[in-house]
Design a protein around this motif. Sequence first.
Motif, PDB file in Angstrom:
ATOM      1  N   MET A   1      79.491 116.361  -8.621  1.00 52.38           N
ATOM      2  CA  MET A   1      80.228 116.088  -9.798  1.00 52.38           C
ATOM      3  C   MET A   1      80.051 115.372 -10.567  1.00 52.38           C
ATOM      4  N   VAL A   2      80.160 115.011 -12.348  1.00 51.98           N
ATOM      5  CA  VAL A   2      80.150 113.785 -12.494  1.00 51.98           C
ATOM      6  C   VAL A   2      81.283 114.192 -13.981  1.00 51.98           C
ATOM      7  N   SER A   3      82.188 112.793 -13.321  1.00 50.20           N
ATOM      8  CA  SER A   3      83.185 113.067 -13.523  1.00 50.20           C
ATOM      9  C   SER A   3      83.770 111.604 -15.074  1.00 50.20           C
ATOM     10  N   ARG A   4      83.076 111.272 -13.963  1.00 47.49           N
ATOM     11  CA  ARG A   4      83.893 109.351 -15.086  1.00 47.49           C
ATOM     12  C   ARG A   4      82.241 109.080 -15.600  1.00 47.49           C
ATOM     13  N   VAL A   5      82.133 109.017 -17.579  1.00 47.93           N
ATOM     14  CA  VAL A   5      80.452 108.366 -17.709  1.00 47.93           C
ATOM     15  C   VAL A   5      80.059 107.373 -18.492  1.00 47.93           C
ATOM     16  N   LEU A   6      79.776 106.512 -18.619  1.00 46.84           N
ATOM     17  CA  LEU A   6      79.888 105.152 -19.467  1.00 46.84           C
ATOM     18  C   LEU A   6      79.055 105.434 -20.805  1.00 46.84           C
ATOM     19  N   VAL A   7      78.865 104.774 -21.636  1.00 48.72           N
ATOM     20  CA  VAL A   7      78.222 104.501 -22.360  1.00 48.72           C
ATOM     21  C   VAL A   7      77.492 103.499 -23.130  1.00 48.72           C
ATOM     22  N   PRO A   8      76.921 103.034 -22.686  1.00 49.55           N
ATOM     23  CA  PRO A   8      76.584 101.075 -23.619  1.00 49.55           C
ATOM     24  C   PRO A   8      76.645 101.661 -24.968  1.00 49.55           C
ATOM     25  N   ALA A  99      78.807  99.332 -13.765  1.00 52.59           N
ATOM     26  CA  ALA A  99      78.540 100.815 -13.121  1.00 52.59           C
ATOM     27  C   ALA A  99      79.606 101.294 -11.881  1.00 52.59           C
ATOM     28  N   GLU A 100      79.592 100.532 -10.960  1.00 53.81           N
ATOM     29  CA  GLU A 100      80.287 100.556  -9.893  1.00 53.81           C
ATOM     30  C   GLU A 100      82.064 101.593 -10.030  1.00 53.81           C
ATOM     31  N   ASN A 101      82.039 102.202 -11.484  1.00 54.34           N
ATOM     32  CA  ASN A 101      83.420 102.930 -11.845  1.00 54.34           C
ATOM     33  C   ASN A 101      82.950 103.789 -12.574  1.00 54.34           C
ATOM     34  N   TYR A 102      82.091 103.929 -11.904  1.00 48.15           N
ATOM     35  CA  TYR A 102      81.731 105.295 -13.222  1.00 48.15           C
ATOM     36  C   TYR A 102      81.046 106.641 -11.807  1.00 48.15           C
ATOM     37  N   ASP A 103      79.974 107.584 -11.981  1.00 49.93           N
ATOM     38  CA  ASP A 103      79.720 108.359 -11.049  1.00 49.93           C
ATOM     39  C   ASP A 103      77.732 108.039 -12.361  1.00 49.93           C
TER      40      ASP A 103
END
Length: 142
Positions: A1-8, A99-103
């Motif tokens: 499950m994706v709970s954290r998404v990074l959007v540059p 990135a390591e802090n995100y899914d």
Amino acid sequence: MVSRVLVPMDGSEIAGQALRYALEVHSDAEITVYHVVGTPSMMMGSAVGLALEEDLEATAEERAEPIFDRARDIAAEYTTEIETDIGLGHPTRAIVNRAENYDAIVMGAHGEHSEGIIRSFLVGNIAKTVFERSPIPVTTVR
């Protein structure tokens, strides 16, 4: 499950599309819009200008604010709140290191074209390099 998404995000329309995609596909996830200040150019123009500022942090925040305002406006269309974060330096390194802090990462396939073909080439390479080096899944939006 994706709970954290990074959007540059940069100032491009495709970056806005990437945020919209993330908000639609990952509607239950925490979305963080990430803007990297100090982008590369043939002469390192904005990065050099940033390095010469007395208050680096305040200048970075000032440069990122229009991007974050736009991101908040997009998120408001989905009645969603987003987090924002600023990176410094080369966009590829900054994004991959974060990135390591995100899914997952969701980003535009290309960025701003306002500075010409060289800028377009560099930003396209940024997306490609992030895709290749990221420790987490990357979705590129066109």
